[in-house]
Design a protein around this motif. Structure first.
Motif, PDB file in Angstrom:
ATOM      1  N   TYR A   1      -5.456   1.860   8.497  1.00 50.74           N
ATOM      2  CA  TYR A   1      -6.739   1.956   9.009  1.00 50.74           C
ATOM      3  C   TYR A   1      -7.462   3.450   8.938  1.00 50.74           C
ATOM      4  CZ  TYR A   1     -10.223   2.519  13.207  1.00 50.74           C
ATOM      5  OH  TYR A   1     -11.448   2.801  13.640  1.00 50.74           O
ATOM      6  N   VAL A   2      -6.785   4.539   8.901  1.00 50.46           N
ATOM      7  CA  VAL A   2      -7.228   5.816   9.063  1.00 50.46           C
ATOM      8  C   VAL A   2      -7.346   6.059   7.432  1.00 50.46           C
ATOM      9  CG1 VAL A   2      -6.582   8.333   8.813  1.00 50.46           C
ATOM     10  CG2 VAL A   2      -5.969   6.991  10.853  1.00 50.46           C
ATOM     11  N   GLN A   3      -6.561   5.487   6.353  1.00 52.96           N
ATOM     12  CA  GLN A   3      -6.897   5.474   5.172  1.00 52.96           C
ATOM     13  C   GLN A   3      -8.419   4.755   4.929  1.00 52.96           C
ATOM     14  OE1 GLN A   3      -3.463   3.707   3.624  1.00 52.96           O
ATOM     15  NE2 GLN A   3      -2.625   5.280   2.746  1.00 52.96           N
ATOM     16  N   GLU A   4      -8.600   3.595   5.428  1.00 54.23           N
ATOM     17  CA  GLU A   4      -9.925   3.005   5.096  1.00 54.23           C
ATOM     18  C   GLU A   4     -11.142   4.087   5.654  1.00 54.23           C
ATOM     19  OE1 GLU A   4      -9.672  -1.082   7.030  1.00 54.23           O
ATOM     20  OE2 GLU A   4     -11.679  -0.795   6.974  1.00 54.23           O
ATOM     21  N   ILE A   5     -10.762   4.647   6.689  1.00 53.22           N
ATOM     22  CA  ILE A   5     -12.316   5.500   7.230  1.00 53.22           C
ATOM     23  C   ILE A   5     -12.198   6.620   6.278  1.00 53.22           C
ATOM     24  CG2 ILE A   5     -12.936   6.793   8.963  1.00 53.22           C
ATOM     25  CD1 ILE A   5     -12.525   4.237  10.526  1.00 53.22           C
ATOM     26  N   LEU A   6     -11.111   7.227   5.728  1.00 54.95           N
ATOM     27  CA  LEU A   6     -11.170   8.261   4.903  1.00 54.95           C
ATOM     28  C   LEU A   6     -11.939   7.936   3.622  1.00 54.95           C
ATOM     29  CD1 LEU A   6      -7.485   9.782   4.694  1.00 54.95           C
ATOM     30  CD2 LEU A   6      -9.557  10.699   6.122  1.00 54.95           C
ATOM     31  N   GLY A   7     -11.648   6.618   3.084  1.00 58.37           N
ATOM     32  CA  GLY A   7     -12.588   6.138   2.007  1.00 58.37           C
ATOM     33  C   GLY A   7     -14.067   6.079   2.419  1.00 58.37           C
ATOM     34  N   GLN A   8     -14.279   5.504   3.588  1.00 58.98           N
ATOM     35  CA  GLN A   8     -15.611   5.432   3.661  1.00 58.98           C
ATOM     36  C   GLN A   8     -16.366   6.710   4.079  1.00 58.98           C
ATOM     37  OE1 GLN A   8     -15.603   3.167   7.516  1.00 58.98           O
ATOM     38  NE2 GLN A   8     -14.827   1.150   6.776  1.00 58.98           N
ATOM     39  N   ILE A   9     -15.570   7.704   4.368  1.00 62.56           N
ATOM     40  CA  ILE A   9     -16.165   9.007   4.683  1.00 62.56           C
ATOM     41  C   ILE A   9     -16.214   9.906   3.156  1.00 62.56           C
ATOM     42  CG2 ILE A   9     -16.094   9.234   7.133  1.00 62.56           C
ATOM     43  CD1 ILE A   9     -13.841  11.302   6.548  1.00 62.56           C
ATOM     44  N   GLY A  10     -15.619   9.314   2.238  1.00 60.22           N
ATOM     45  CA  GLY A  10     -15.697   9.999   1.045  1.00 60.22           C
ATOM     46  C   GLY A  10     -14.577  11.080   0.796  1.00 60.22           C
ATOM     47  N   MET A  11     -13.690  10.731   1.502  1.00 56.94           N
ATOM     48  CA  MET A  11     -12.381  11.768   1.274  1.00 56.94           C
ATOM     49  C   MET A  11     -11.174  10.715   0.659  1.00 56.94           C
ATOM     50  SD  MET A  11     -11.107  14.153   4.205  1.00 56.94           S
ATOM     51  CE  MET A  11      -9.249  14.832   4.043  1.00 56.94           C
ATOM     52  N   GLN A  12     -10.620  11.317  -0.392  1.00 62.05           N
ATOM     53  CA  GLN A  12      -9.506  10.644  -0.791  1.00 62.05           C
ATOM     54  C   GLN A  12      -8.375  10.014   0.281  1.00 62.05           C
ATOM     55  OE1 GLN A  12     -10.058  13.819  -1.668  1.00 62.05           O
ATOM     56  NE2 GLN A  12     -10.027  14.150  -4.049  1.00 62.05           N
ATOM     57  N   ALA A  13      -8.374   8.735   0.019  1.00 64.53           N
ATOM     58  CA  ALA A  13      -7.217   8.117   0.835  1.00 64.53           C
ATOM     59  C   ALA A  13      -5.924   8.505   0.727  1.00 64.53           C
ATOM     60  CB  ALA A  13      -7.546   6.587   0.936  1.00 64.53           C
ATOM     61  N   GLU A  14      -5.692   8.901  -0.475  1.00 63.78           N
ATOM     62  CA  GLU A  14      -4.259   9.167  -0.811  1.00 63.78           C
ATOM     63  C   GLU A  14      -3.683  10.432  -0.231  1.00 63.78           C
ATOM     64  OE1 GLU A  14      -6.793   8.513  -2.900  1.00 63.78           O
ATOM     65  OE2 GLU A  14      -6.273   8.768  -4.771  1.00 63.78           O
ATOM     66  N   ARG A  15      -4.796  11.070   0.534  1.00 66.85           N
ATOM     67  CA  ARG A  15      -4.314  12.463   1.068  1.00 66.85           C
ATOM     68  C   ARG A  15      -3.341  11.806   2.356  1.00 66.85           C
ATOM     69  NH1 ARG A  15      -6.090  17.069  -0.630  1.00 66.85           N
ATOM     70  NH2 ARG A  15      -8.100  16.665  -2.037  1.00 66.85           N
ATOM     71  N   LEU A  16      -3.446  10.634   2.737  1.00 63.79           N
ATOM     72  CA  LEU A  16      -2.417   9.945   3.974  1.00 63.79           C
ATOM     73  C   LEU A  16      -1.620   9.351   3.160  1.00 63.79           C
ATOM     74  CD1 LEU A  16      -1.904   9.995   6.951  1.00 63.79           C
ATOM     75  CD2 LEU A  16      -3.599   8.169   7.059  1.00 63.79           C
ATOM     76  N   ALA A  17      -0.447   9.234   3.801  1.00 65.26           N
ATOM     77  CA  ALA A  17       0.670   8.026   3.217  1.00 65.26           C
ATOM     78  C   ALA A  17       1.670   7.813   4.174  1.00 65.26           C
ATOM     79  CB  ALA A  17       1.379   8.543   1.881  1.00 65.26           C
ATOM     80  N   MET A  18       2.303   6.559   4.172  1.00 67.94           N
ATOM     81  CA  MET A  18       3.137   6.288   4.923  1.00 67.94           C
ATOM     82  C   MET A  18       4.463   5.800   3.999  1.00 67.94           C
ATOM     83  SD  MET A  18       4.024   4.669   8.155  1.00 67.94           S
ATOM     84  CE  MET A  18       5.695   4.260   8.559  1.00 67.94           C
ATOM     85  N   TYR A  19       5.736   6.576   4.256  1.00 70.81           N
ATOM     86  CA  TYR A  19       6.730   6.223   3.606  1.00 70.81           C
ATOM     87  C   TYR A  19       7.871   5.516   4.704  1.00 70.81           C
ATOM     88  CZ  TYR A  19       5.305   8.738  -0.465  1.00 70.81           C
ATOM     89  OH  TYR A  19       4.427   9.215  -1.430  1.00 70.81           O
ATOM     90  N   ASN A  20       8.839   4.669   4.115  1.00 68.67           N
ATOM     91  CA  ASN A  20      10.000   4.209   5.102  1.00 68.67           C
ATOM     92  C   ASN A  20      10.973   4.641   4.305  1.00 68.67           C
ATOM     93  OD1 ASN A  20       7.529   1.841   5.222  1.00 68.67           O
ATOM     94  ND2 ASN A  20       8.470   2.236   7.075  1.00 68.67           N
ATOM     95  N   LEU A  21      12.034   5.119   4.986  1.00 68.98           N
ATOM     96  CA  LEU A  21      13.379   5.255   4.362  1.00 68.98           C
ATOM     97  C   LEU A  21      14.545   5.523   5.498  1.00 68.98           C
ATOM     98  CD1 LEU A  21      13.590   9.136   3.597  1.00 68.98           C
ATOM     99  CD2 LEU A  21      11.732   8.153   5.051  1.00 68.98           C
ATOM    100  N   SER A  22      15.445   5.495   5.059  1.00 73.10           N
ATOM    101  CA  SER A  22      16.546   5.486   6.311  1.00 73.10           C
ATOM    102  C   SER A  22      16.873   6.799   6.449  1.00 73.10           C
ATOM    103  CB  SER A  22      17.760   4.591   5.625  1.00 73.10           C
ATOM    104  OG  SER A  22      18.814   5.440   5.586  1.00 73.10           O
ATOM    105  N   ALA A  23      17.340   7.142   7.746  1.00 71.13           N
ATOM    106  CA  ALA A  23      17.766   8.516   8.283  1.00 71.13           C
ATOM    107  C   ALA A  23      18.581   9.200   7.486  1.00 71.13           C
ATOM    108  CB  ALA A  23      17.921   8.517   9.852  1.00 71.13           C
ATOM    109  N   GLY A  24      19.618   8.340   6.759  1.00 63.77           N
ATOM    110  CA  GLY A  24      20.594   8.799   5.993  1.00 63.77           C
ATOM    111  C   GLY A  24      20.370   9.223   4.829  1.00 63.77           C
ATOM    112  N   ASP A  25      19.116   8.817   4.196  1.00 65.12           N
ATOM    113  CA  ASP A  25      18.617   9.003   2.768  1.00 65.12           C
ATOM    114  C   ASP A  25      17.866  10.318   2.567  1.00 65.12           C
ATOM    115  OD1 ASP A  25      18.248   8.397   0.281  1.00 65.12           O
ATOM    116  OD2 ASP A  25      17.538   6.316   0.670  1.00 65.12           O
ATOM    117  N   GLY A  26      18.873  11.284   2.618  1.00 70.41           N
ATOM    118  CA  GLY A  26      18.130  12.788   2.052  1.00 70.41           C
ATOM    119  C   GLY A  26      17.776  12.473   0.713  1.00 70.41           C
ATOM    120  N   PRO A  27      18.453  11.937  -0.440  1.00 72.80           N
ATOM    121  CA  PRO A  27      17.842  12.151  -1.695  1.00 72.80           C
ATOM    122  C   PRO A  27      16.319  11.717  -1.697  1.00 72.80           C
ATOM    123  CG  PRO A  27      19.804  11.518  -1.807  1.00 72.80           C
ATOM    124  CD  PRO A  27      19.641  11.667  -0.049  1.00 72.80           C
TER     125      PRO A  27
END
Lengths: 1009, 125
Positions: free
Chosen positions: B61-87
């Motif tokens: 949702y925030v990425q969409e708004i960023l796009g609308q206001i002309g800011m690069q949406a890629e500045r915000l990201a979501m990542y999923n990883l396991s807590a044990g996955d340091g690498p």
């Protein structure tokens, strides 16, 4: 009630040996309501684990994970630490022992010593430092290592020249040169023996040149070399010239599996894994592309996830050379030439810069003498003799054993056994729970809500972990400039016990009402610091931590400046949040005193029985019609223990115990509640009638299955069977098997392959057990075992030796070239490549036995009800692989038996006892605290829109009689989902309030350094 | 595991990504963060069951708004990883930093003419 003269009389336990096993047993017992006298002959607790650099297979820093335990033991109200002390004698009987102790002098009064270190600073006498395995020196006045508990110096009078300097500088007047040995006495109801092992001393084996070549080191010396707090501050160097080695060799089985040179025929069970770990970690430390080679006979990576670790090491370029090196010769300037015969029988030699001897375990002479004084029986290897049905019970009733004194083993196995020994002691003494313990009155909490924030900042050097990278004095001075900060200091180890004392003083003195520690990680240390707050009468939520080690110095090692800047940023962020912290009240909730055990196999039944013996009601839920699980298909153990008879007796004992209720054909269909107050829904019997069970703890003991092979004509040919099926044949119809002339067994069927990369741990011993049995039935029978590595770990090695002397043939095959099997009339034709001859060998077998691996039981649904994680192979994941091997991350739920990972029956029994001990250490307090960092609805703005009701993953919010949402603080898990979803913004998550999170964001982005 | 990653990544701890509010993501960007990433458990394996799925929706949702206001949406990201996955964490931290470097300083910071600052990436975990 009649009181017999055999009734237990004392609700206290003496634990002898304060390594990781002794500490665990002490903590479990003390939490379960017994007073513990923890005796160790060393001036310091921690044992061998404190000397290790990292631990396999997680590469956790050993000191980082053991140090909170050291502190916990040191601080526990119901653990009486008696160090520098030996047990001289033990009279009496189970339940009523009288122990005589000899307390050797420390020459420094622990009560008075503040561990300031002035005495060490002035001490002119030096000695070799045993803690660093003699790789450097220490003073005669010393502390074994910086985190040592008890926190007090000691004078080594063998070295001390009696100059009197330390006495002169000691402001605390703690030095007492004339202290003499004393005799003291304690009365206890039970004894837990955790005296441990020593490391094999290779100086008696001249072939390894250990005594005259400085670059030949033991594995424990190498641990110290790798350790950041070791003699070389963690720089990889060889002792001779302090040069960084380019090539290191590890020689396995030094002092183990050796009847030729040292008479220790057993396998030490841990050396393969620690050698792999040391090679991997050394590669990480090296500045060059370090060449590491491990010379081995069999790689015994048999534990949970060990095989994955081994495979990763191979990928990372650790070389594995199957050979026993026969000699080490000096070469050039400190280098070493190894001569060996390789896999093909060719004589080879290779030069290395450094050689590590993977030395095994051995029971020390002092421990043998102790065992004699205590009157417990030792086996031919000097390990304690135990009962297979109760592997923690020694030959003398009331004395239990755990850790390596019971047999060589790794840390998690020692920890499990320690909890198991605690469970057995607690079963003996349960009538005396809380009769010998002390209670602590915490000071009333000071209400600080009206006070302006006064923040104390403590910056930790963590030895050199932080201080070696981050400019700690600069961070400290920076913190002084931040708003609301009234006190700043840095400490060598902020977590040490003496720092806690000085922190408490400074908090009181300066009226600090919020504490901020910049150190390692809240994950391991938050509770410790919170306790310090409680002790000075402050609410424990008035604490904030900046993670400047795990999230900074450890990961930005190569850029000191950036790491220092980031540390300042993190400190500023945490100080901003600390100023906004609020005190939160927790509520006491009763803990349901019933246990639920899921699974009625050997593990589940033992867990249930022990809990019942400890005085708790237990419900056992078994999905099959009959109890017994996999053990019903086992007939005897490799030691000859009759499993059938044992199981019958165990089931009988469980079924006649009036505290245990057994539900068979019972299926778990629902699970709700929280630790201390769970409700499980079960469908029972053919009628599937529904039962709801309320319980305070749950133990998962759902077992595992034998893999059903798809390979090697299984299910297509009558004479192809699994080890379990062979066991049945031998049991029911031995004379049929006696007619076989040729039997072939194939190892690792369904293990160590692409589909299941894990080792199944038990199949090697099954093959040897059955092989020996076949040989007994018909000594002329030819039995051939085709294997990859024979993993006869620990004392099982003796049976491997016996198998070879009985004429069982062992042929190695490579996983790339598995044996080929074809039908040959009634029998089978097995063809494989013999590795020495390098040509195919064919055996016409009357029977082919497949050592089928262990696969996890189908617990997917159960795991989703219980919300507990499982690994890729389907085994449940414990909270911590090393130090919490039976706890699950969800509190109040424990794990045992093969549901955890494949294991032997005796190991399952130990783990079952351990699970019961952990459960009882939680149940014993009878109440617990809830609330704190949970969500709360501010009803004023609540429109009862139901968004929170829908969004909560746990279904906690409900619309109450006032028509507003309400969140039960005992059920709320504190995730904060509802807070963010609420359109009216009227739900708060205590301790993670909007302003507290925003403060960190703003502090990070405004006014940076 | 002590795997190295860029020091411009600073972590703000939350109990669950489900606690990361839309307003907090905006706040970070508004205050001049060059990038923000939300690091949650693997999907289907959330410690709090489903908080990470809520977080992903909010991030989108925030990425969409960023796009609308002309800011690069890629500045915000979501990542999923396991807590044990340091690498994987280290890899994500490097990846995100690289991406932000390519995007350059946040336009908000440019407007506030403080472009000399180094990129700061913020994480919620």
């Amino acid at each position: 009630m009649t009181i017999s003269k055999d009734e237990p009389k004392v609700g206290a336990v003496m634990v002898v040996g304060a390594g990781v096993a002794g500490m665990q047993a002490s903590l479990d017992l003390a939490d379960a309501g017994y007073y513990v006298h923890l005796v160790d002959k060393s001036p310091t607790i921690g044992g061998i684990m404190a000397q290790l650099d990292k631990t396999f297979p997680t590469n956790d820093c050993a000191m980082c994970i053991i140090s909170p335990k050291l502190v916990e033991v040191g601080r526990h109200l119901n653990i009486n630490l008696i160090t520098n002390t030996e047990v001289e004698g033990l009279e009496g009987r189970a339940g009523d022992f009288h122990a005589t102790l000899v307390n050797y002098p420390r020459y420094i009064d622990l009560e008075k010593c503040t561990a300031c270190g002035e005495c060490r600073r002035v001490c002119p006498a030096t000695a070799v430092n045993e803690f660093n395995e003699s790789l450097d020196l220490r003073e005669a006045t010393y502390l074994k290592y910086p985190q040592a508990i008890p926190r007090g110096f000691i004078i080594d009078r063998n070295i001390c020249i009696g100059c009197g300097l330390c006495e002169k500088v000691c402001l605390a007047e703690a030095v007492q040169y004339n202290e003499k040995s004393r005799r003291t006495e304690v009365d206890v109801g039970a004894v837990v023996l955790a005296a441990g092992n020593k490391i094999f001393d290779p100086s008696r084996l001249d072939i390894y040149s250990y005594m005259d070549q400085p670059n030949v080191v033991t594995s424990l010396e190498f641990e110290r070399i790798l350790s950041a707090s070791g003699p070389y501050q963690g720089h990889l160097m060889r002792p001779y010239d302090r040069e960084e080695p380019q090539k290191i060799a590890w020689l396995q089985c030094v002092g183990s599996r050796d009847i030729n040179r040292c008479d220790n025929s057993y396998c030490s069970a841990v050396c393969c894994m620690y050698a792999i770990k040391e090679a991997v970690i050394a590669k990480e430390h090296a500045h060059c592309d370090l060449d590491t080679a491990i010379f081995y006979m069999d790689i015994r990576s048999y534990g949970k996830d060990f095989e994955l670790y081994y495979n990763r090491a191979k990928q990372e370029g650790v070389r594995f050379i199957r050979s026993r090196v026969h000699s080490i010769e000096p070469k050039g300037d400190g280098d070493l030439k190894l001569s060996y015969v390789d896999d093909l029988g060719d004589l080879k030699s290779e030069v290395f810069d450094m050689v590590v001897l993977s030395v095994g375990f051995e029971v020390g002479q002092e421990t043998i003498a102790l065992a004699k004084r205590l009157g417990i029986e030792l086996n031919k290897h000097n390990f304690a003799v135990t009962d297979p049905a109760m592997p923690v019970a020694t030959s003398r009733p009331g004395i239990y054993v755990c850790g390596t004194l019971q047999g060589p083993k790794d840390i998690p196995q020692s920890v499990m056994e320690a909890s198991g020994a605690a469970a057995a002691s607690s079963a003996l003494l349960s009538a005396l729970r809380w009769t010998a313990t002390k209670t602590r009155e915490l000071p009333a909490q000071r209400d600080i809500s009206a006070e302006p924030p006064r923040i104390g900042v403590f910056v930790c050097n963590c030895g050199i972990n932080i201080g070696g990278i981050v400019d700690v004095p600069a961070v400290r001075e920076y913190a002084r400039t931040l708003p609301h900060v009234v006190h700043v200091e840095d400490n060598l180890f902020t977590c040490s016990q003496d720092t806690q004392v000085s922190m408490a003083e400074v908090i009181k003195e300066k009226g600090i009402n919020r504490m901020m520690v910049a150190a390692c990680t809240p994950h391991t240390h938050e509770e410790l610091f919170r306790e310090t707050l409680l002790e000075v009468g402050l609410n424990k939520y008035l604490f904030e931590m900046a993670n400047i080690r795990n999230q900074n110095s450890w990961v930005h090692m190569n850029d000191h400046e950036k790491a220092t800047d980031k540390a300042k940023n993190l400190v500023r962020m945490s100080v901003a949040r600390a100023a906004l912290l609020e005190q939160l009240q927790e509520k006491k909730v009763e803990v349901n005193q019933r246990g639920l055990v899921i699974g009625g196999g050997v593990a589940g039944l033992n867990a249930a029985l022990n809990l019942a013996q400890q005085g708790y009601e237990v419900v056992v839920v078994e999905k099959e019609k009959e109890l017994g699980g996999m053990a019903r298909y086992l007939h005897h153990t490799i030691e000859g223990f009759d499993v059938g008879q044992y199981l019958d007796e165990l089931i009988e004992t469980v079924q006649t115990n009036d505290k245990i209720q057994v539900l068979t054909e019972a299926l778990v269909v629902g699970f709700s509640g929280f630790k201390g107050n769970f409700t499980t829904e079960v469908l029972v019997g053919p009628g599937m009638y529904e039962r709801k069970i309320n319980h305070g703890v749950a133990i998962i003991a759902t077992g595992a299955l034998e893999y059903k092979p798809k390979e090697y004509l299984y299910n297509q040919h009558d004479r192809v069977m699994t080890q379990l099926e062979l066991g049945n044949v031998l049991h029911a119809n031995g004379h049929e098997a006696a007619n076989w002339q040729q039997v072939v067994m194939i190892q690792c069927v369904g293990s160590r392959n692409e589909e299941n990369p894990n080792c199944s741990r038990v199949c090697c011993q099954s093959a040897v057990k059955h092989g020996l049995e076949l040989k007994k039935l018909n000594p002329d029978m030819q039995v051939a075992i085709l294997y990859q590595d024979m993993r006869m770990y620990g004392l099982l090695e003796d049976y491997y030796k016996e198998a070879r002397s009985e004429g069982i043939l062992f042929f190695r095959y490579s996983p790339d070239q598995p044996p080929e099997v074809s039908a040959n009339g009634e029998g089978l034709k097995v063809t494989f490549e013999e590795h020495l001859l390098k040509r195919p060998v064919q055996i016409n077998a009357d029977a082919l036995v497949l050592s089928a691996g262990t696969t996890a039981a189908d617990t997917e649904e159960l795991a989703s009800f219980l919300k507990v994680p499982r690994n890729n192979a389907g085994f449940f994941i414990e909270a911590h692989a090393k130090l919490r091997p039976v706890d699950l991350a969800s509190q109040g739920i424990y794990l045992c038996g093969t549901a955890h990972s494949p294991k032997l029956m005796s190991e399952s029994i130990v783990q079952a006892l351990a699970a019961a001990a952990r459960a009882s250490s939680f149940l014993a307090a009878k109440e617990m605290k809830v609330g704190g960092a949970v969500a709360k609805v501010d009803p004023i703005r609540c429109a009862a829109c139901l968004v929170c009701v829908d969004s909560c993953p746990y279904g906690v919010p409900q619309i109450n009689a006032d028509n507003v949402s309400e969140i039960n603080e005992a059920l709320c898990q504190g995730c904060g989902v509802c807070v963010c979803e609420c359109p009216a913004n009227t739900i708060h998550l205590a301790h993670y309030e909007d302003d507290q999170i925003s403060a960190k964001i703003v502090a990070l982005l405004e006014g940076g350094v | 595991m002590r795997l190295s990653y860029p020091a411009n990544v600073k972590i703000i701890k939350v109990p669950c990504t489900g606690r990361v509010a839309i307003a907090q993501m905006f706040k970070a960007l508004e205050k001049g963060a060059d990038g923000v990433f939300v690091a949650g458990c693997l999907e289907g394996d959330c410690h709090y069951q489903s908080g990470n799925l809520r977080a992903r929706k909010r991030v989108e949702y925030v990425q969409e708004i960023l796009g609308q206001i002309g800011m690069q949406a890629e500045r915000l990201a979501m990542y999923n990883l396991s807590a044990g996955d340091g690498p994987r964490f280290a890899q994500i931290a490097r990846e995100m930093t690289e991406k932000i470097r390519q995007l350059g300083p946040s336009p908000i910071r440019t407007v506030k003419s403080r472009a000399s600052q180094k990129p700061s990436v913020e994480v919620a975990a």
